[in-house]
Design an enzyme around this catalytic site. Structure first.
Site, PDB file in Angstrom:
ATOM      1  N   SER A 129       7.765  41.761  47.197  1.00  0.00           N
ATOM      2  CA  SER A 129       6.606  40.935  47.540  1.00  0.00           C
ATOM      3  C   SER A 129       5.278  41.573  47.197  1.00  0.00           C
ATOM      4  O   SER A 129       4.266  40.881  47.116  1.00  0.00           O
ATOM      5  CB  SER A 129       6.623  40.599  49.037  1.00  0.00           C
ATOM      6  OG  SER A 129       6.602  41.771  49.822  1.00  0.00           O
ATOM      7  N   ASP A 162      -1.176  39.924  56.342  1.00  0.00           N
ATOM      8  CA  ASP A 162      -0.202  39.553  57.357  1.00  0.00           C
ATOM      9  C   ASP A 162       0.462  40.833  57.860  1.00  0.00           C
ATOM     10  O   ASP A 162       0.013  41.930  57.546  1.00  0.00           O
ATOM     11  CB  ASP A 162       0.807  38.513  56.842  1.00  0.00           C
ATOM     12  CG  ASP A 162       1.676  39.011  55.687  1.00  0.00           C
ATOM     13  OD1 ASP A 162       1.810  40.240  55.509  1.00  0.00           O
ATOM     14  OD2 ASP A 162       2.235  38.172  54.955  1.00  0.00           O
ATOM     15  N   HIS A 164       1.729  42.797  54.559  1.00  0.00           N
ATOM     16  CA  HIS A 164       1.094  42.868  53.243  1.00  0.00           C
ATOM     17  C   HIS A 164      -0.410  43.107  53.325  1.00  0.00           C
ATOM     18  O   HIS A 164      -1.075  42.563  54.207  1.00  0.00           O
ATOM     19  CB  HIS A 164       1.364  41.573  52.480  1.00  0.00           C
ATOM     20  CG  HIS A 164       2.820  41.278  52.329  1.00  0.00           C
ATOM     21  ND1 HIS A 164       3.472  40.369  53.143  1.00  0.00           N
ATOM     22  CD2 HIS A 164       3.751  41.778  51.484  1.00  0.00           C
ATOM     23  CE1 HIS A 164       4.750  40.318  52.787  1.00  0.00           C
ATOM     24  NE2 HIS A 164       4.944  41.160  51.797  1.00  0.00           N
TER      25      HIS A 164
END
Length: 350
Positions: A35, A325, A328
């Site tokens: 990610s 978040d 991240h």
């Protein structure tokens, strides 16, 4: 730009200027990983781990949620811009893009994946071996589009970025009992390093020569880990950070071995650990107000669908936060990390 010595490493504090101040000699950037570098591949597979909805992307071009786990661009985008190629790298599975777009840069990354196939199984995302299969398909399309000679030049001169590994520990080893019953944490590190070595060798066999192997950040300082560290009053989980440091040392050793083993390879180790730790310990130096709580929703647990636009707790200005978040970094943090990696490691490719 100021120089600060931290943990034996000289850090470049580059506050206001972008990394995009250097000229490029790399024709394309080709990305593999999780990610940290997924620009939307997970949008096109059957998984719950997606971010193609608001407030993700609210600071991206056109305020568009692309599938990047950020309020805006991610580190690989800034590195592409630094090489003066293009301001963002598209996801290979995004139907909005064609081979003409991918010819100068593409990411095969999938949020939630890892070196270990068992890691990708946890949330049904793209395993690393499948990312390689997509890359092989990309090679065929590129040769058809540019012609074999021009395509081979791009594939040889391109910079290959690998950013992966955190999920293997946080999502798999420390969460699912399977691997813990098979390996001690150090044995698991060695298991992953073996996979990393084979992966680099495979890319080399497919024509890659300029390769950046990324290390782990201080994963014990992610907001989720701090939130669940109740016994130590929500401080960073030092044991996880120690594992990250040990794993990074082993990856660095791997880079040294492969550089001797593979003729003509130009392999580097890109280590985000120290710059991230410096930001976390001195957030005010970069204008951050929060390093322990993320911007989205309550900033404690949220990622993916639990980070929603209508949550009243989501912050107004993500630039004040290190994390977007619970897992991240914000766009601003990604820019700082990209700037550091460019100036300390990737500048050799210029």
């Amino acid at each position: 730009m100021a120089l600060v010595k931290y943990g034996g490493v000289v850090l470049f504090l580059h506050f206001l200027c972008s990394a995009a101040t250097v000229s490029a000699k790399v024709p394309a950037i080709i990305v593999f990983g999780d990610s940290t570098v997924d620009a939307g591949n997970n949008n096109n597979i059957p998984t719950i781990l997606r971010s193609n909805f608001e407030p993700y992307g609210r600071d991206f071009y056109g305020k568009k949620p692309t599938g990047r786990f950020s309020n805006g661009r991610i580190t690989s985008d800034f590195i592409s811009e630094a090489f003066k190629i293009k301001p963002s790298i598209p996801a290979y599975l995004d139907p909005a893009y064609k081979i003409s777009d991918f010819a100068t840069g593409v990411t095969f990354a999938s949020a939630g994946t890892g070196y270990d196939n068992a890691t990708s199984d946890v949330l049904s995302v793209i395993p690393l071996w499948k990312e390689v299969e997509y890359y092989k398909d990309y090679q065929k399309k590129l040769r058809s589009y540019l012609g074999p000679r021009s395509a081979n030049r791009v594939l040889t001169e391109a910079l290959y970025m690998i950013s992966i590994g955190t999920n293997d520990f946080l999502e798999n080893y420390y969460t699912v009992p399977g691997r813990r019953s098979q390996f001690t944490v150090r044995q698991y590190q060695d298991f992953l390093v073996g996979i990393a070595g084979n992966f680099v060798r495979e890319l080399y066999s497919l024509g890659a020569r300029k390769i950046s192997l990324g290390g782990l950040p201080p994963m014990g300082c992610l907001p989720l880990e701090r939130t669940t560290n109740l016994m130590e009053q929500n401080q960073c989980v030092d044991s996880y950070n120690k594992v990250a440091l040990e794993f990074n040392a082993k990856l660095k050793g791997l880079v040294k071995r492969l550089s001797s083993e593979l003729h003509g390879i130009n392999l580097v180790f890109s280590n985000p650990y120290y710059i991230m730790m410096f930001i976390l310990r001195r957030p005010g130096s970069y204008g951050f107000e929060s390093a322990s709580v993320a911007c989205c929703a309550t900033g404690l647990f949220e990622m993916g669908y639990s980070c929603r636009k209508d949550n009243p707790f989501t912050c107004q200005d993500a630039n004040k936060y290190v994390f977007w978040d619970a897992f991240h970094p914000t766009e601003k943090t990604g820019r700082i990390v990209a700037d550091y990696v460019m100036r300390t490691v990737l500048a050799r490719y210029l």
